[in-house]
Design a protein around this motif. Structure first.
Motif, PDB file in Angstrom:
ATOM      1  N   GLU A  85      38.466   7.262  60.472  1.00  0.00           N
ATOM      2  CA  GLU A  85      38.112   8.493  59.756  1.00  0.00           C
ATOM      3  C   GLU A  85      37.136   9.342  60.568  1.00  0.00           C
ATOM      4  OE1 GLU A  85      39.875   9.135  57.305  1.00  0.00           O
ATOM      5  OE2 GLU A  85      40.655   7.136  56.812  1.00  0.00           O
ATOM      6  N   ASN A  87      37.038   9.331  63.856  1.00  0.00           N
ATOM      7  CA  ASN A  87      37.855   9.903  64.923  1.00  0.00           C
ATOM      8  C   ASN A  87      38.505  11.210  64.449  1.00  0.00           C
ATOM      9  OD1 ASN A  87      37.304   7.662  66.543  1.00  0.00           O
ATOM     10  ND2 ASN A  87      39.226   6.632  66.049  1.00  0.00           N
ATOM     11  N   LYS A  88      39.091  11.175  63.255  1.00  0.00           N
ATOM     12  CA  LYS A  88      39.725  12.369  62.704  1.00  0.00           C
ATOM     13  C   LYS A  88      38.701  13.480  62.475  1.00  0.00           C
ATOM     14  CE  LYS A  88      43.168   9.700  60.081  1.00  0.00           C
ATOM     15  NZ  LYS A  88      43.629   9.375  58.698  1.00  0.00           N
ATOM     16  N   ASP A  91      37.683  15.105  65.731  1.00  0.00           N
ATOM     17  CA  ASP A  91      38.781  15.894  66.272  1.00  0.00           C
ATOM     18  C   ASP A  91      38.894  17.224  65.530  1.00  0.00           C
ATOM     19  OD1 ASP A  91      41.284  16.129  67.947  1.00  0.00           O
ATOM     20  OD2 ASP A  91      42.149  16.268  65.936  1.00  0.00           O
ATOM     21  N   ARG A  92      38.751  17.191  64.215  1.00  0.00           N
ATOM     22  CA  ARG A  92      38.825  18.431  63.434  1.00  0.00           C
ATOM     23  C   ARG A  92      37.661  19.354  63.756  1.00  0.00           C
ATOM     24  NH1 ARG A  92      40.569  15.160  57.912  1.00  0.00           N
ATOM     25  NH2 ARG A  92      42.755  14.849  58.524  1.00  0.00           N
ATOM     26  N   TRP A 455      41.317   8.467  70.215  1.00  0.00           N
ATOM     27  CA  TRP A 455      42.108   9.474  69.504  1.00  0.00           C
ATOM     28  C   TRP A 455      42.923  10.242  70.524  1.00  0.00           C
ATOM     29  CZ3 TRP A 455      43.049  10.303  64.492  1.00  0.00           C
ATOM     30  CH2 TRP A 455      43.633  11.521  64.109  1.00  0.00           C
ATOM     31  N   ARG A 457      46.124  13.140  70.891  1.00  0.00           N
ATOM     32  CA  ARG A 457      47.064  14.078  70.242  1.00  0.00           C
ATOM     33  C   ARG A 457      47.572  15.090  71.260  1.00  0.00           C
ATOM     34  NH1 ARG A 457      44.524  19.022  69.668  1.00  0.00           N
ATOM     35  NH2 ARG A 457      42.273  18.986  69.290  1.00  0.00           N
TER      36      ARG A 457
END
Length: 457
Positions: A85, A87-88, A91-92, A455, A457
């Motif tokens: 969480e 990591n997300k 990133d956001r 992470w 993407r």
């Protein structure tokens, strides 16, 4: 009796007790040192003024604790579960240009280094060179908050910081775990363990030795050029080289990816960017530039190093971290996240947002706002309650106790904007035995828990 320590007093009382009579523990030394040497738990030796040529290739054992330090299992498992969480979340944050700009502009000119990175980020936004992917190698650091004067409270893992650049010791920390498992199995810690117990069940496996290399390889694939290379950007005269070499070996042996080691200054001299924004070292195209440097002003002693970094940032090569990720790890971002509603800006799930907030302690600005003025007064009146932090990574920059009023009173109001104030995490000391420079040392230690995250993407 509960499997978990549910109160601070239980946590303190259930910890094993190690002998501090280091003279009686000398039989451990050769076994420990030889295991370290045969498993790569090593540093390069410090540079010497003697000029002896052999010293340039000399190796020394890494300082280690002879036996592990305890943390509450429940808190360990909680932060393991929380890491994806986080990591997300970061990133956001890195993708929210407005948030980054608004938050970091509030620092003004108080921190030259962060301002320079921020200006490079803004400049990059206007270049139009698209990066084919993003790779985050993170480490979230915690201390166990267990105040002695709150015996019935629950021990809690509280976040010290979230590292987004050059998060080190992923390889060696995993090997330290292997070292402790070996020592327990071979010796039973006879003579060291005075009370309590240690079992293999209590020593969890650390997969960061392989997962960091695998994460870089996953990001490498996004670049779409199998014959390209990874550049590991390192500090000159790096001593912690084996922590990095294990990652290099993983990339080569598991993924057939070649790694080149360059400093920022060497990038400036040896690299170029073509008309398609591709970065080259000689004839080798660079897919990923993995920074194990660049987190402190000392990594940029001249404009040459800044030019080397800009060469990477304006190219297609995937920088690890990106400039946005680097900035997302600033202490100012950490402080603003603790304000009401900010975590929820990035995490819609209220249960997840609450779990993230649970690991925070109080964090306060030191700007000219009413909150900043109140924090300044608190720090002057009760400095023992706080830690004073600049926008820096790498340790050694924080101020504690009576040093806080002295430093704050020596600053202008503009300079104070570059700092944040943080509640002091009351982590209990633990009487351990360290192996350092071939000698056993009895020491009271405070253990920090670092959780790695990847992470892509």
């Amino acid at each position: 009796m509960s499997l978990f320590a549910t109160t601070n007093s239980e946590f303190r009382s259930r910890r094993p007790r190690y002998s501090q009579a280091v003279q009686e523990l000398k039989p451990y030394v050769d076994t420990a040192l030889d295991w370290q040497a045969t498993h790569g738990l090593l540093f390069r030796a410090p540079r010497s003024d003697s000029g002896a040529s052999w010293q340039h290739s000399a190796l020394v054992p890494t300082p280690v604790a002879l036996a592990p330090s305890p943390i509450p299992r429940k808190e360990f498992e909680k932060v393991i579960t929380l890491q994806p969480e986080l990591n997300k979340l970061f990133d956001r944050i890195s993708r929210d240009h407005e948030f980054l700009v608004t938050t970091l502009e509030s620092l003004g000119t108080a921190d030259d280094f962060t301002s320079r990175v921020f200006d490079m980020y803004l400049k990059q936004q206007s270049t139009g060179a698209a990066k084919p992917g993003v790779i985050g190698i993170h480490r979230s650091d915690y201390l166990i908050h267990a105040p002695e004067n709150e015996p019935n409270a629950q021990p809690q893992a509280k976040q010290v910081e979230f590292n987004t650049i050059a998060a080190s010791f992923g390889s060696l920390s995993a090997i330290v775990g292997d070292f402790h498992r070996f020592m327990l199995k071979r010796t039973g810690y006879e003579g060291l363990l005075k009370s309590g117990e240690i079992s293999q069940y209590q020593l969890p496996v650390n997969e960061s030795l392989t997962s960091i290399g695998d994460g870089l390889a996953a990001g490498f694939e996004l670049y779409g050029q199998p014959d390209a290379v990874v550049v590991m950007v390192v500090q000159p005269d790096e001593r912690n080289v084996f922590d990095q070499r294990f990652i290099e070996q993983r990339l080569w042996e598991r993924h057939n990816i070649k790694v080149l080691r360059l400093s920022f200054a060497e990038i400036k001299v040896k690299c170029h960017v073509d008309n398609d924004h591709r970065l080259f070292v000689g004839d080798s195209e660079v897919a990923v530039a993995y920074y194990r440097s660049g987190y402190a002003p000392t990594d940029f002693p001249s404009e040459i190093e800044w030019d080397g970094r800009w060469l990477v940032e304006r190219s297609r090569a995937i920088a690890v971290p990106s400039l946005a990720y680097h900035l997302a790890g600033c202490k100012k971002i950490q402080q603003v996240l603790a304000q009401p509603g900010v975590v929820e800006r990035f995490i819609a799930d209220s249960e997840v947002a609450a779990r993230v907030r649970e690991c925070f302690v109080g964090l306060y600005p030191l700007d000219s706002s009413s909150e900043g003025q109140a924090a300044f007064s608190m720090a002057i009146e009760n400095p023992s309650r706080f830690v004073l932090k600049p926008q820096r990574e790498g340790g050694g920059y924080n101020s504690y106790g009576e040093d806080i009023p002295k430093l704050l009173n020596s600053m202008s109001s503009e300079e104070r904007r570059g700092y944040i104030l943080m509640d002091l995490i009351r982590a209990p000391e633990f009487s351990s035995v360290l192996l350092r420079n071939g000698e056993l040392v009895a020491a009271d230690v405070v253990s920090e828990l670092g959780i790695y995250g990847i992470w892509v993407r």
